[in-house]
Design a protein around this motif. Structure first.
Motif, PDB file in Angstrom:
ATOM      1  N   LEU A   1       0.833  -5.965  -1.576  1.00  0.00           N
ATOM      2  CA  LEU A   1       2.365  -7.215  -1.766  1.00  0.00           C
ATOM      3  C   LEU A   1       3.224  -5.548  -1.836  1.00  0.00           C
ATOM      4  O   LEU A   1       4.020  -5.823  -1.052  1.00  0.00           O
ATOM      5  N   GLU A   2       2.956  -4.756  -2.566  1.00  0.00           N
ATOM      6  CA  GLU A   2       3.836  -4.309  -3.289  1.00  0.00           C
ATOM      7  C   GLU A   2       3.914  -3.047  -2.099  1.00  0.00           C
ATOM      8  O   GLU A   2       4.908  -2.727  -1.580  1.00  0.00           O
ATOM      9  N   LEU A   3       3.645  -2.858  -1.138  1.00  0.00           N
ATOM     10  CA  LEU A   3       3.422  -1.499   0.109  1.00  0.00           C
ATOM     11  C   LEU A   3       4.318  -1.818   1.631  1.00  0.00           C
ATOM     12  O   LEU A   3       5.290  -1.934   2.210  1.00  0.00           O
ATOM     13  N   GLU A   4       4.247  -3.281   1.382  1.00  0.00           N
ATOM     14  CA  GLU A   4       5.106  -4.412   2.565  1.00  0.00           C
ATOM     15  C   GLU A   4       5.135  -3.970   3.494  1.00  0.00           C
ATOM     16  O   GLU A   4       6.621  -3.582   4.732  1.00  0.00           O
ATOM     17  N   PRO A   5       4.366  -3.828   4.441  1.00  0.00           N
ATOM     18  CA  PRO A   5       4.046  -3.244   5.653  1.00  0.00           C
ATOM     19  C   PRO A   5       4.607  -4.196   6.254  1.00  0.00           C
ATOM     20  O   PRO A   5       4.604  -5.104   6.456  1.00  0.00           O
ATOM     21  N   ARG A   6       5.822  -3.840   7.584  1.00  0.00           N
ATOM     22  CA  ARG A   6       6.044  -4.708   8.714  1.00  0.00           C
ATOM     23  C   ARG A   6       5.800  -5.418   9.946  1.00  0.00           C
ATOM     24  O   ARG A   6       5.170  -6.312  10.337  1.00  0.00           O
TER      25      ARG A   6
ATOM     26  N   GLU B   1       6.718   2.877   7.593  1.00  0.00           N
ATOM     27  CA  GLU B   1       6.869   1.377   6.718  1.00  0.00           C
ATOM     28  C   GLU B   1       6.407   0.985   5.657  1.00  0.00           C
ATOM     29  O   GLU B   1       7.537   0.179   4.918  1.00  0.00           O
ATOM     30  N   THR B   2       5.396   2.592   4.821  1.00  0.00           N
ATOM     31  CA  THR B   2       5.472   1.843   3.226  1.00  0.00           C
ATOM     32  C   THR B   2       6.263   3.027   2.830  1.00  0.00           C
ATOM     33  O   THR B   2       5.995   2.384   0.893  1.00  0.00           O
TER      34      THR B   2
ATOM     35  N   PHE C   1       1.052  -7.844  -9.886  1.00  0.00           N
ATOM     36  CA  PHE C   1       1.319  -7.045  -8.601  1.00  0.00           C
ATOM     37  C   PHE C   1       0.484  -7.045  -7.594  1.00  0.00           C
ATOM     38  O   PHE C   1      -0.182  -6.341  -8.197  1.00  0.00           O
ATOM     39  N   SER C   2       0.265  -7.333  -5.939  1.00  0.00           N
ATOM     40  CA  SER C   2      -0.635  -7.307  -5.011  1.00  0.00           C
ATOM     41  C   SER C   2      -0.472  -5.414  -4.869  1.00  0.00           C
ATOM     42  O   SER C   2       0.272  -5.141  -4.364  1.00  0.00           O
TER      43      SER C   2
ATOM     44  N   LYS D   1      -0.919  -3.323   8.644  1.00  0.00           N
ATOM     45  CA  LYS D   1      -1.550  -4.466   7.542  1.00  0.00           C
ATOM     46  C   LYS D   1      -2.962  -5.116   8.069  1.00  0.00           C
ATOM     47  O   LYS D   1      -3.482  -4.784   7.077  1.00  0.00           O
TER      48      LYS D   1
END
Length: 316
Positions: A198-203, A245-246, A194-195, A208
């Motif tokens: 990627l785990e944070l997944e900001p929109r 977002e996170t 898992f990166s 980003k």
């Protein structure tokens, strides 16, 4: 010249073929045929992927230097003929590797009993439940235990192939092959599947951008003000948007990025702890130690020892 044999079964996942590209480019870098690739199946002939693409194969009448088993989207039954061939390969071939759910095939043949192994994270629990004699390490890119190698899924096939090339010819060749493939040289075996990004997944692109900036400047203090400037927001706007977002504070997210980078450096095995702490922005070993205890339940030195055993080096 070393022969690489990749075993396919009907319903194989086509990303497993990506491993062969690494060996192809190794030949180009060597300027000679250092590897000969053979695609195998139990009976030979056309084998079809989940996308219905047909691949011509040869039957099990050869024993390559390295035998690799490509994975399927869903692990299926293993024929007696394939199991028997893999049992032979464990003693006659120099290396045997399972790509993604190929680990299930190796386990079915008994090759993983008492060994450490990994697979795609989505199938790790099933591997552990079906084969309790296997020490499943579900959050690894690839593993080596003796002459048996296993990897996570999808793009991890390339990481595994690069590790095999490095095992044969050294880090310089593997690095040049990675450059040709336009991939990172190579993700360490002990690196998480898992990166942190990627785990944070900001929109939003702004968050980003700030996270990418943080990952590329880990030596910096990475204060809220510095990250806000990278996002082109005021510190107050940035903090509010980042958490929305996170679900994390900027400080917590930065620590996750530092931990991910530090763990990768530890798995590489050639960096003193002081250097790891400095290069990943922890500033000193004590601060890094506290972060590791929170995240992994053990200090960096302990994790470094365990990664050396199961993250790409032979297990004792």
């Amino acid at each position: 010249m070393r022969q690489i044999g990749l075993i396919l079964e009907d319903g194989f996942q086509i990303m497993g073929l990506s491993a062969l590209a690494a060996f192809e480019f190794a030949n180009a870098e060597l300027g000679r045929d250092g590897y000969r690739m053979t695609i195998l199946s139990e009976h030979g002939g056309i084998v079809r992927s989940t996308l219905s693409a047909g691949i011509e194969t040869v039957a099990f009448n050869v024993m390559p230097d390295t035998v690799m088993v490509a994975g399927e989207l869903l692990p299926g039954p293993v024929s007696p003929g394939l199991k028997a061939y893999l049992v032979r390969a464990a003693s006659e071939a120099r290396r045997v590797a399972g790509v993604c759910t190929g680990a299930f095939v190796l386990a079915e043949a008994g090759l993983l009993d008492g060994r450490g192994a990994t697979t795609h994270w989505a199938h790790a629990r099933a591997l552990r439940e079906r084969f309790p004699a296997v020490r499943v390490e579900e959050d690894r890119i690839f593993m080596r235990d003796g002459n048996i190698w296993t990897s996570a899924g999808m793009s991890a096939a390339i990481d595994l192939a690069l590790a095999l090339i490095e095992d044969d010819h050294g880090a310089a060749l593997a690095r040049n092959v990675a450059r040709r493939l336009v991939v990172y040289h190579r993700r360490p075996g002990g690196q998480s599947q898992f990166s942190a990004l990627l785990e944070l997944e900001p929109r939003s692109d702004r968050i980003k951008r700030a996270l990418t900036y943080a990952k590329e400047h880990l030596r910096n203090a990475l204060s809220v003000e510095e990250l806000a400037e990278a996002a082109r927001l005021s510190p107050r706007q940035f903090s509010r948007l980042f958490r929305a977002e996170t679900g994390q504070s900027p400080a917590k997210a930065v620590e996750s990025l530092r931990l991910e980078a530090a763990r990768a450096m530890l798995e590489d095995g050639s960096h003193p702890l002081d250097v790891v702490a400095r290069d990943t922005g922890f500033a000193d070993r004590d601060r890094m130690r506290r972060a590791f205890l929170r995240a992994y339940g053990q200090p960096p030195a302990g994790l470094k020892r365990s990664l050396r055993l199961v993250g790409g080096a032979p297990a004792d």
